[in-house]
Design an enzyme around this catalytic site. Sequence first.
Site, PDB file in Angstrom:
ATOM      1  N   ARG A 125      45.680  45.257  63.090  1.00 18.22           N
ATOM      2  CA  ARG A 125      44.247  45.124  62.890  1.00 18.22           C
ATOM      3  C   ARG A 125      43.877  45.604  61.484  1.00 18.22           C
ATOM      4  NH1 ARG A 125      39.819  42.478  64.796  1.00 18.22           N
ATOM      5  NH2 ARG A 125      38.128  43.847  65.429  1.00 18.22           N
ATOM      6  N   THR A 395      38.723  32.946  65.756  1.00 20.94           N
ATOM      7  CA  THR A 395      39.993  33.611  65.983  1.00 20.94           C
ATOM      8  C   THR A 395      40.954  32.552  66.483  1.00 20.94           C
ATOM      9  OG1 THR A 395      38.795  35.614  66.416  1.00 20.94           O
ATOM     10  CG2 THR A 395      40.956  35.460  67.461  1.00 20.94           C
ATOM     11  N   THR A 413      42.966  36.857  63.601  1.00 19.94           N
ATOM     12  CA  THR A 413      41.610  36.437  63.229  1.00 19.94           C
ATOM     13  C   THR A 413      41.213  36.883  61.834  1.00 19.94           C
ATOM     14  OG1 THR A 413      39.315  36.405  64.021  1.00 19.94           O
ATOM     15  CG2 THR A 413      40.435  38.512  64.113  1.00 19.94           C
ATOM     16  N   ASN A 415      37.826  37.081  61.885  1.00 22.91           N
ATOM     17  CA  ASN A 415      36.546  37.304  62.554  1.00 22.91           C
ATOM     18  C   ASN A 415      35.741  36.015  62.536  1.00 22.91           C
ATOM     19  OD1 ASN A 415      34.741  38.617  64.114  1.00 22.91           O
ATOM     20  ND2 ASN A 415      33.672  39.660  62.453  1.00 22.91           N
ATOM     21  N   ASP A 437      32.976  44.042  63.028  1.00 22.80           N
ATOM     22  CA  ASP A 437      33.362  44.450  64.383  1.00 22.80           C
ATOM     23  C   ASP A 437      33.181  45.950  64.603  1.00 22.80           C
ATOM     24  OD1 ASP A 437      33.900  42.007  65.444  1.00 22.80           O
ATOM     25  OD2 ASP A 437      36.072  42.167  65.364  1.00 22.80           O
ATOM     26  N   SER A 466      38.421  45.749  68.544  1.00 17.91           N
ATOM     27  CA  SER A 466      38.579  44.308  68.754  1.00 17.91           C
ATOM     28  C   SER A 466      38.434  43.984  70.230  1.00 17.91           C
ATOM     29  CB  SER A 466      39.963  43.880  68.280  1.00 17.91           C
ATOM     30  OG  SER A 466      40.213  42.537  68.603  1.00 17.91           O
ATOM     31  N   GLY A 489      35.480  36.057  70.460  1.00 16.67           N
ATOM     32  CA  GLY A 489      34.704  37.304  70.407  1.00 16.67           C
ATOM     33  C   GLY A 489      34.825  38.031  71.746  1.00 16.67           C
TER      34      GLY A 489
END
Length: 584
Positions: A125, A395, A413, A415, A437, A466, A489
Amino acid sequence: MIRASYVVRRASWPLLTALLVAACGPSTPTTTPVPGPTSGINPSWAYNGKARVAEGTKAMVVAGSPIAAQVGRDILQAGGNAVDAATAVGFAMAVVHPEAGNIGGGGFSMIRIAATGEVAALDYREAAPSRGSRDMYLDLRGNPSDLSVTGALAAGVPGAVAGLIEQHRKYGRLPFAQVIEPAIRLARDGFLVDEYRQNSIESDRDRLYLFPASRRQFLPDGHAPRMGTTFKQPDLARTLTAIRDSGRAGFYGGWVADSIVAEMDRSGGFIAKADLAAYQAKWRTPIKIDYRGHTIYSMPPASSGGITMAEIFNIMEGFGPLPPFGSPQLLHLEAEAMRRSFTDRNYYLGDPDFESVPQARLTSKAYADSQRATINTQHASKSDSIKPGIDGMHTTHYSVVDAEGNAVSTTTTLNNSYGSAVTVSGAGFLLNDEMDDFATAPGKPNMYGLVQGETNAIKPGKRMLSAMTPSLVLGPDGQLKLVVGTPGGPTIITQVYHVISNVIDHGMSLPDAVAAPRMHHQGLPDEVRLERDGFYPGAVAGLQSMGHTVVYRGRWGDVEAIIRTATGWEGVSDPRLGGGGAGY
Ligand code: DON
């Protein structure tokens, strides 16, 4: 321009998911009682029987782009294992699916090694830059601004390259150069633009146009490359070649890192050389969910996916055999389970390296029992009366299974579709807008309408929470049964829940489980979202009569899943978007 895009992106759920095939905004169905069936799938549902299916006796790859799935299949046939193939697909997706496939973003991989039964979870991430701070996106009135969505300041420190290299280092079999080569070739020599690709780039034209390098790369004559033309990305090919030749130092150091920092200086972003050099992918302990004899493995924080889905499954399991698919009784129980699970998610979850996350308690059967006891089986609760329980677009996903039964489930992703819309000049890749996020304004909705708390506030180096939920399911016999994940999402969590539950609880084939209409509840806003035209009007009226606010929201998701069959593996791509599979 940015301001307008901000308003649209924060206000309009269908636009921001960018996954909606039908151009239709939210609407509330009429409440008049309707005669007719009240369970099952409406025969007029557009995706009945439409899931794309690929068969393989030995191995299977499914991805949001059929070109990338073929890259994965070729790597498997060249002697690579599932991790080699997944790594190759990851880099290829950065070329052929630039709205979400990426090297400028991040993701999560769940990996299972068949011979030992080992299951590993890799967190790559993005992280907040060291200059990031809690209120960095608030305007003078204390409201969140569009700067967490579009432009260089929206970008977290990219994790994808560190993650793909790390998973290959630990589990790959083929040389790294061989695995990344197809992506280099696709970027350098180009690939054929189809209608889907042209439309996807064109739909984000206004944002991409704002940034010169994005304009040059994606809008050659001011518009998306035309269907039938060959789309080449020479700058991206050079960056991928640097990664091939120098590994992580080819991205987190050298001229590529210099280019990222120069882009920050030009466009007002925060990512510094030291942030890039410090970035590490992290191995985490997977979330393990026991559900009706099956074992589900999914992603722990920094994703909320595994914990939130565990809570939903654990609550639902205690209701015994579930009411029929599409019935108001089932939709009601699911909405109540999701409402409670998301309320906990939004309050308790954040980067475990910075916050204390009560993971064991939230995923326990005993906790689910206490949550289930608060559900009235006949009537909706109100989200603002639900307190966090304890004491008190775009994503993409790909799934791979190799001939030995090793499996990889990866969700990755930028986003938003095309991330922050900023392409790093000279390096040819898009940067994420993952900073949105975080709870950029704790207590206020983010662009997914999620209202999150301090546990997910910005701190330097912290990873934003996430919803990505790459998952693996073992059957009661302990064998790998299902590999699954999707974009969308917060709906990612409920989509993955639905596909697994459709197979286990409702006995659906995987194509039917993926095509079936979806519902979603995320606590706030306090509404049940339904895919339009999927459920019988009588079922919707029944749900409303139990006190739920029901909203139609078009269609969402792009599930890419693989299931074991009597003769091998079946790869299933969501009919809602353009993915495909390739097996052998
Ligand atoms: O990590 C997350 O939860 C989001 N950044 C995922 C974004 C997403 O799925 C957008 N696609 N519709």
